[in-house]
Structures are given as structure tokens and as C-alpha cells.
Design an enzyme around this catalytic site. Sequence first.
Site, PDB file in Angstrom:
ATOM      1  N   THR A  42     -15.931  -2.646  -9.628  1.00  0.00           N
ATOM      2  CA  THR A  42     -16.878  -2.045  -8.985  1.00  0.00           C
ATOM      3  C   THR A  42     -18.316  -1.968 -10.129  1.00  0.00           C
ATOM      4  OG1 THR A  42     -17.834   0.260  -8.588  1.00  0.00           O
ATOM      5  CG2 THR A  42     -16.033   0.170 -10.057  1.00  0.00           C
ATOM      6  N   ASP A  43     -19.286  -1.776  -9.479  1.00  0.00           N
ATOM      7  CA  ASP A  43     -20.593  -1.804 -10.194  1.00  0.00           C
ATOM      8  C   ASP A  43     -20.597  -0.536 -11.122  1.00  0.00           C
ATOM      9  OD1 ASP A  43     -21.268   0.036  -8.427  1.00  0.00           O
ATOM     10  OD2 ASP A  43     -23.058  -0.871  -7.750  1.00  0.00           O
ATOM     11  N   GLU A  44     -20.020   0.286 -10.825  1.00  0.00           N
ATOM     12  CA  GLU A  44     -20.195   1.635 -11.636  1.00  0.00           C
ATOM     13  C   GLU A  44     -19.418   1.487 -13.093  1.00  0.00           C
ATOM     14  OE1 GLU A  44     -18.842   5.329  -9.501  1.00  0.00           O
ATOM     15  OE2 GLU A  44     -19.570   4.854  -7.647  1.00  0.00           O
ATOM     16  N   ASN A  79     -30.324   8.235  -1.428  1.00  0.00           N
ATOM     17  CA  ASN A  79     -29.450   8.921  -0.451  1.00  0.00           C
ATOM     18  C   ASN A  79     -29.996   9.599   0.631  1.00  0.00           C
ATOM     19  OD1 ASN A  79     -27.296   7.902  -2.369  1.00  0.00           O
ATOM     20  ND2 ASN A  79     -27.539  10.030  -3.327  1.00  0.00           N
ATOM     21  N   ASP A 138       0.872  -1.330   0.085  1.00  0.00           N
ATOM     22  CA  ASP A 138      -0.204  -0.052   0.047  1.00  0.00           C
ATOM     23  C   ASP A 138       1.005   1.153  -0.014  1.00  0.00           C
ATOM     24  OD1 ASP A 138      -3.123   0.449   1.264  1.00  0.00           O
ATOM     25  OD2 ASP A 138      -1.739   2.232   1.149  1.00  0.00           O
ATOM     26  N   TYR A 145     -13.472   8.233 -12.391  1.00  0.00           N
ATOM     27  CA  TYR A 145     -13.232   6.915 -11.587  1.00  0.00           C
ATOM     28  C   TYR A 145     -13.693   5.778 -12.416  1.00  0.00           C
ATOM     29  CZ  TYR A 145     -14.322   3.553  -7.996  1.00  0.00           C
ATOM     30  OH  TYR A 145     -14.208   2.337  -7.412  1.00  0.00           O
ATOM     31  N   ASP A 164     -25.533  19.288  -7.414  1.00  0.00           N
ATOM     32  CA  ASP A 164     -25.356  17.967  -7.989  1.00  0.00           C
ATOM     33  C   ASP A 164     -24.071  17.619  -8.206  1.00  0.00           C
ATOM     34  OD1 ASP A 164     -26.183  15.266  -7.942  1.00  0.00           O
ATOM     35  OD2 ASP A 164     -27.922  15.768  -9.248  1.00  0.00           O
ATOM     36  N   PRO A 201     -24.368  17.750   3.387  1.00  0.00           N
ATOM     37  CA  PRO A 201     -24.729  18.221   1.933  1.00  0.00           C
ATOM     38  C   PRO A 201     -25.094  17.109   1.019  1.00  0.00           C
ATOM     39  CG  PRO A 201     -22.316  17.721   2.417  1.00  0.00           C
ATOM     40  CD  PRO A 201     -23.119  17.556   3.710  1.00  0.00           C
ATOM     41  N   ARG A 261     -28.333   4.048  -4.220  1.00  0.00           N
ATOM     42  CA  ARG A 261     -27.125   3.079  -4.262  1.00  0.00           C
ATOM     43  C   ARG A 261     -27.525   1.793  -3.613  1.00  0.00           C
ATOM     44  NH1 ARG A 261     -25.971   6.136  -7.345  1.00  0.00           N
ATOM     45  NH2 ARG A 261     -24.285   7.585  -7.547  1.00  0.00           N
ATOM     46  N   LYS A 277     -11.740   2.196 -13.662  1.00  0.00           N
ATOM     47  CA  LYS A 277     -11.953   0.822 -13.321  1.00  0.00           C
ATOM     48  C   LYS A 277     -12.346   0.085 -14.485  1.00  0.00           C
ATOM     49  CE  LYS A 277     -12.024  -0.229  -9.515  1.00  0.00           C
ATOM     50  NZ  LYS A 277     -10.703  -0.831  -8.790  1.00  0.00           N
TER      51      LYS A 277
HETATM   52  P1  NAD Z   1     -10.001   3.339  -0.360  1.00  0.00           P
HETATM   53  O1  NAD Z   1      -9.758   4.619  -1.140  1.00  0.00           O
HETATM   54  O2  NAD Z   1     -10.437   3.240   1.091  1.00  0.00           O
HETATM   55  O3  NAD Z   1      -8.379   2.497  -0.196  1.00  0.00           O
HETATM   56  C1  NAD Z   1      -7.574   2.587  -1.195  1.00  0.00           C
HETATM   57  C2  NAD Z   1      -6.238   2.011  -0.943  1.00  0.00           C
HETATM   58  O4  NAD Z   1      -5.383   2.196  -1.968  1.00  0.00           O
HETATM   59  C3  NAD Z   1      -5.613   2.890   0.238  1.00  0.00           C
HETATM   60  O5  NAD Z   1      -5.058   2.299   1.183  1.00  0.00           O
HETATM   61  C4  NAD Z   1      -4.488   3.546  -0.921  1.00  0.00           C
HETATM   62  O6  NAD Z   1      -3.493   3.972   0.433  1.00  0.00           O
HETATM   63  C5  NAD Z   1      -4.188   2.712  -1.590  1.00  0.00           C
HETATM   64  N1  NAD Z   1      -3.567   3.144  -2.870  1.00  0.00           N
HETATM   65  C6  NAD Z   1      -3.838   4.018  -3.459  1.00  0.00           C
HETATM   66  N2  NAD Z   1      -2.914   4.070  -4.718  1.00  0.00           N
HETATM   67  C7  NAD Z   1      -2.049   3.307  -4.626  1.00  0.00           C
HETATM   68  C8  NAD Z   1      -1.001   2.777  -5.382  1.00  0.00           C
HETATM   69  N3  NAD Z   1      -0.593   3.643  -6.346  1.00  0.00           N
HETATM   70  N4  NAD Z   1       0.046   1.964  -5.071  1.00  0.00           N
HETATM   71  C9  NAD Z   1      -0.473   1.193  -3.738  1.00  0.00           C
HETATM   72  N5  NAD Z   1      -1.630   1.621  -2.959  1.00  0.00           N
HETATM   73  C10 NAD Z   1      -2.408   2.523  -3.469  1.00  0.00           C
HETATM   74  O7  NAD Z   1     -10.881   2.283  -0.956  1.00  0.00           O
HETATM   75  P2  NAD Z   1     -11.784   1.303  -0.784  1.00  0.00           P
HETATM   76  O8  NAD Z   1     -13.018   1.784  -0.472  1.00  0.00           O
HETATM   77  O9  NAD Z   1     -11.250   0.161   0.192  1.00  0.00           O
HETATM   78  O10 NAD Z   1     -11.950   0.387  -2.206  1.00  0.00           O
HETATM   79  C11 NAD Z   1     -11.110  -0.761  -2.522  1.00  0.00           C
HETATM   80  C12 NAD Z   1     -11.380  -1.274  -4.013  1.00  0.00           C
HETATM   81  O11 NAD Z   1     -12.606  -1.579  -3.932  1.00  0.00           O
HETATM   82  C13 NAD Z   1     -11.011  -0.236  -4.966  1.00  0.00           C
HETATM   83  O12 NAD Z   1     -10.279  -0.799  -6.187  1.00  0.00           O
HETATM   84  C14 NAD Z   1     -12.443   0.225  -5.329  1.00  0.00           C
HETATM   85  O13 NAD Z   1     -12.736   0.649  -6.713  1.00  0.00           O
HETATM   86  C15 NAD Z   1     -13.261  -1.218  -5.143  1.00  0.00           C
HETATM   87  N6  NAD Z   1     -14.680  -0.820  -4.638  1.00  0.00           N
HETATM   88  C16 NAD Z   1     -15.128   0.073  -3.414  1.00  0.00           C
HETATM   89  C17 NAD Z   1     -16.416  -0.055  -3.449  1.00  0.00           C
HETATM   90  C18 NAD Z   1     -16.577   0.867  -2.123  1.00  0.00           C
HETATM   91  O14 NAD Z   1     -18.028   0.961  -1.982  1.00  0.00           O
HETATM   92  N7  NAD Z   1     -15.696   1.433  -1.411  1.00  0.00           N
HETATM   93  C19 NAD Z   1     -17.297  -0.763  -3.969  1.00  0.00           C
HETATM   94  C20 NAD Z   1     -16.956  -1.773  -5.031  1.00  0.00           C
HETATM   95  C21 NAD Z   1     -15.605  -1.794  -5.338  1.00  0.00           C
HETATM   96  O1  DAU Z   2     -20.782   1.561  -6.509  1.00  0.00           O
HETATM   97  C1  DAU Z   2     -19.467   1.405  -5.817  1.00  0.00           C
HETATM   98  C2  DAU Z   2     -18.747   2.641  -5.521  1.00  0.00           C
HETATM   99  O2  DAU Z   2     -19.291   3.240  -4.657  1.00  0.00           O
HETATM  100  C3  DAU Z   2     -17.331   2.307  -5.332  1.00  0.00           C
HETATM  101  O3  DAU Z   2     -16.726   1.972  -6.696  1.00  0.00           O
HETATM  102  C4  DAU Z   2     -16.615   3.621  -5.001  1.00  0.00           C
HETATM  103  O4  DAU Z   2     -15.294   3.562  -4.789  1.00  0.00           O
HETATM  104  C5  DAU Z   2     -17.189   4.149  -3.836  1.00  0.00           C
HETATM  105  O5  DAU Z   2     -16.689   5.566  -3.623  1.00  0.00           O
HETATM  106  C6  DAU Z   2     -18.759   4.297  -4.012  1.00  0.00           C
HETATM  107  O6  DAU Z   2     -19.251   5.406  -5.076  1.00  0.00           O
HETATM  108  P1  DAU Z   2     -20.399   6.280  -4.928  1.00  0.00           P
HETATM  109  O7  DAU Z   2     -20.086   7.685  -5.618  1.00  0.00           O
HETATM  110  O8  DAU Z   2     -21.677   5.911  -4.975  1.00  0.00           O
HETATM  111  O9  DAU Z   2     -20.242   6.825  -3.277  1.00  0.00           O
HETATM  112  P2  DAU Z   2     -20.048   8.173  -2.324  1.00  0.00           P
HETATM  113  O10 DAU Z   2     -20.255   7.818  -0.837  1.00  0.00           O
HETATM  114  O11 DAU Z   2     -19.294   9.231  -3.003  1.00  0.00           O
HETATM  115  O12 DAU Z   2     -21.507   8.706  -2.812  1.00  0.00           O
HETATM  116  C7  DAU Z   2     -22.739   7.965  -2.537  1.00  0.00           C
HETATM  117  C8  DAU Z   2     -23.898   8.943  -2.938  1.00  0.00           C
HETATM  118  O13 DAU Z   2     -24.187   9.806  -1.981  1.00  0.00           O
HETATM  119  C9  DAU Z   2     -23.754   9.436  -4.286  1.00  0.00           C
HETATM  120  O14 DAU Z   2     -24.965   9.205  -5.033  1.00  0.00           O
HETATM  121  C10 DAU Z   2     -23.320  10.773  -4.180  1.00  0.00           C
HETATM  122  C11 DAU Z   2     -24.031  11.120  -2.813  1.00  0.00           C
HETATM  123  N1  DAU Z   2     -23.222  12.067  -1.693  1.00  0.00           N
HETATM  124  C12 DAU Z   2     -21.893  11.758  -1.498  1.00  0.00           C
HETATM  125  C13 DAU Z   2     -21.242  12.857  -0.777  1.00  0.00           C
HETATM  126  C14 DAU Z   2     -19.895  12.462  -0.379  1.00  0.00           C
HETATM  127  C15 DAU Z   2     -23.747  13.195  -1.327  1.00  0.00           C
HETATM  128  O15 DAU Z   2     -25.184  13.576  -1.620  1.00  0.00           O
HETATM  129  N2  DAU Z   2     -23.405  14.035  -0.557  1.00  0.00           N
HETATM  130  C16 DAU Z   2     -21.985  13.916  -0.416  1.00  0.00           C
HETATM  131  O16 DAU Z   2     -21.416  14.704   0.409  1.00  0.00           O
END
Ligand code: NAD
Ligand code: DAU
Length: 354
Positions: free
Chosen positions: A136-138, A260, A34, A161, A290, A216, A225, A165
Site C-alpha cells: 500500500t501507499d500508506e 474526503n 482465506d 496498519y 478526527d 461521519p 486520497r 504493511k
Molecule cells: P479486505 O479487508 O477486504 O480483505 C482481506 C482478506 O484477507 C479477507 O478476505 C480476509 O478474510 C483475509 N484474511 C485476513 N486475515 C487472514 C489470514 N490470517 N489468513 C488468510 N486470510 C486472511 O482487504 P482489501 O481491501 O481487499 O485489501 C487486500 C490487500 O490489498 C491488503 O493486503 C491491503 O493491505 C492491500 N491494499 C488495499 C487497498 C485498498 O484500498 N483496499 C489499497 C492498497 C493496498
Molecule cells: O491508501 C491505501 C489504503 O487505503 C489501503 O492500504 C487500506 O487498506 C485502505 O483501507 C485505505 O485506507 P484509508 O484509511 O485511506 O481508507 P478509509 O476508507 O478507511 O478512509 C478513507 C478516508 O476517509 C480517510 O482519510 C479517513 C476518512 N474517513 C473514513 C471513514 C471510514 C472518514 O472521514 N469517515 C469514515 O467513517
Amino acid sequence: MKKYLITGCAGFIGSNFVYYMLKKYNDILLVNLDKLTYAGNLENLKGCEGDSRHIFVQGDICDKELVSSLFAQYDFDYVINFAAESHVDRSIANPEIFVQTNVMGTVNLLQRAKEAWYDTEKKSWKEGKKYLQVSTDEVYGALGAEGFFTETTPINPHSPYASSKASADHFVKAFHDTYGMPINITRCSNNYGPYQFPEKLIPLMINNVKHHKQLPVYGDGMQIRDWLYVEDHCKAIDMVANAGKIGEVYNVGGHNERPNIFIVKTIIEQLCNRLQDDGISEALIKHVEDRLGHDRRYGIDPNKIKADLGWYPETPFEVGIVKTIDWYLENEEWMNRVTSGTYQSYYAEMYKNR
Ligand code: NAD
Ligand code: DAU
């Protein structure tokens, strides 16, 4: 003993995965690479300090020499790539780093794995190896009111993003299709739970509610979501690594679709009841400008992973959200530390024109 290179596991899902695996398996080695970006936090891994089954290496997944030397040293059976820039809003403000880490970093891991795992003399892959990309589903884009994402839904990402991915997923598939590399890709919906950085909706709102700060909500707050408790995602990744059919994609989600605004109101209600604090009310909600290109709805069809591997989500949303809020209340110091310093300038910049 199975040996894993796990990347990005000082972040949210990765640190939860480390705990999940150490609890489940005795005979295992997890080498955690990491970079420790703003999202990586060694404090997330405090619970496994001194455990010889987990080795932390600070470094970049784009670093060729470092990744090669780790393969030479440990002869990994699995690579599980969690490392990524993961926040959509940051990708809208600054897309380049998303290409660097999410695309170039993935290609570097694939290349180094191929060098280590492909026997050029025998022209075959060594037994028992697998590369798993945590996606990710995105990558599928957005849904209308009806239907769900399946593994055959066309890839149609919208944000920088999601595009990075999707691009990484295409490279993973290309390594399978071109070289026969043993791979899987998982595509999960929104995770929630302990150790999530408070740039994401749920921990950000918990922190703001506690401090009576404005909440916000982007646009009308009716974006949907599909929320999954992080441990259920970890379980899915472990199952796919062990039993996923080579070359396959698996969607992961638990039919937990919520707008949300519902999430935000649930957090307000929970904290209001628990803290008995008159300063907490829905008056804190502010509908703000937005997100650009905001995807309206995500919803996963998890039938394939259920049918093929027997995966199912164990934590209903009503239970998971209470556990999550409990964790953030009990770990106030963690939240205070991650929201000090650069988080303040991030927040000011990200929300100033909203
Ligand atoms: P996060 O942002 O919390 O953690 C990302 C980690 O990757 C951090 O520890 C960071 O230091 C490390 N990192 C970033 N750039 C790096 C690099 N160049 N080399 C080595 N380490 C690096 O992310 P998360 O929410 O834990 O997501 C993890 C994975 O799951 C991601 O690939 C994300 O796309 C995927 N994912 C996340 C969600 C979600 O809801 N959070 C859902 C579906 C998939
Ligand atoms: O669907 C999987 C994805 O979910 C992952 O791949 C991403 O890494 C993860 O960040 C997440 O993406 P989202 O954009 O859906 O998550 P986020 O928490 O940023 O936002 C969730 C929803 O809430 C989205 O519709 C935007 C809204 N939002 C978010 C923030 C931060 C707000 O309304 N206000 C806010 O301040």
C-alpha cells in the site's frame, strides 16, 4: 498452465482479482487461501462457483503445515499475497492482530515459498517462480500539499496498519536481498468498487446515505486520497506478476486525488438524483473527531509502472464512482447481509465517542 496461490481473495480486492483473472485466462489455476475473517465473504465469490480453475481453501496464512501442504499439492508458480487486516481504524483500536496477520503471515508465506522453490542441491531458484506482495501507499506516510510518492520515497508509516504493511515489505525485500528470492512489491493507492466492506469510506457512506444515517466525516474532511477503480489495480497486479522486473517495487495509482468531503458530497448528489429521496441531503454530514495520526494526503507517482510495463488506469473516477454506486444499489441484499450482526456492534463501538 500457471498455478497461483492467492491469499485473502474472499475480500474486496482479492475477489475482484479472481474475476479479472478468470475472465482473462483460460489455462490457469487459482488456489485461494482465506481465513474468512469479518472481511472475508464467500458470497463475494459466488460468480465463480463451479469453475474448476478456482479452488477455495479456508485457512490462515500463518499456518505452516497448511501452507506447506498446499505447495506440495499444487507446485505453485506464483504467490500473490492479498491477505491482510486492512482497516486503519481497527489497527488503531487493536494493533496486535495486524502484526500477526500482516507481518507473521507474510513471513510464513515467504518461508514456505522458499522451501518449495529453492533447490538446495543446485543452490538456485526454480525457473518461473515469483512472490508478489500486495502492499500500500500508506507505507510512505503522508504528503504535504506538493509532490507524489515514488518508489524511492522513504518508508515512513504512521498508523499501526501502515507499520505492519511496511514491516512485511521489508521482509519481502530481505528474502530477495538475502536469499535471491524472485519477488515484486506493489504499492497501490485507495481502491473503490464492488465488494468493498462498508467499514471503508465509500461503501460506508453509500449505505448511510441510503438509510438517512449521519455521515461521519473525520475532522475537516480535507484529507486527500488518490482513488483507483479496483479493476485497474487488478490489471496492475497481473502485469507485475507476469512482467515485473525481479526485485522491483511498483507504485500503482491514477492521479485521482480528491478530498474526503468531495467524495461524500458526490455520493449524496448521486443518490439524491437517483433515488429521488427528500431525506437525502448534505444535512446528513457530521464532522466528527478526527482519526488519530490521520495522514493528510496520499498521491502516487505511477510513472515507473507506466514506463516499464505499459500500465495505465482505464476507469476515470467519474465513471468508476457511478459503476460503484450502481453495484451497491443493485446488490442491496449483499449490503444488508454484511451490515447485519457483528457490523452493528463494530459501528456502535467505532463511532460512539466521535
Ligand atoms: P479486505 O479487508 O477486504 O480483505 C482481506 C482478506 O484477507 C479477507 O478476505 C480476509 O478474510 C483475509 N484474511 C485476513 N486475515 C487472514 C489470514 N490470517 N489468513 C488468510 N486470510 C486472511 O482487504 P482489501 O481491501 O481487499 O485489501 C487486500 C490487500 O490489498 C491488503 O493486503 C491491503 O493491505 C492491500 N491494499 C488495499 C487497498 C485498498 O484500498 N483496499 C489499497 C492498497 C493496498
Ligand atoms: O491508501 C491505501 C489504503 O487505503 C489501503 O492500504 C487500506 O487498506 C485502505 O483501507 C485505505 O485506507 P484509508 O484509511 O485511506 O481508507 P478509509 O476508507 O478507511 O478512509 C478513507 C478516508 O476517509 C480517510 O482519510 C479517513 C476518512 N474517513 C473514513 C471513514 C471510514 C472518514 O472521514 N469517515 C469514515 O467513517
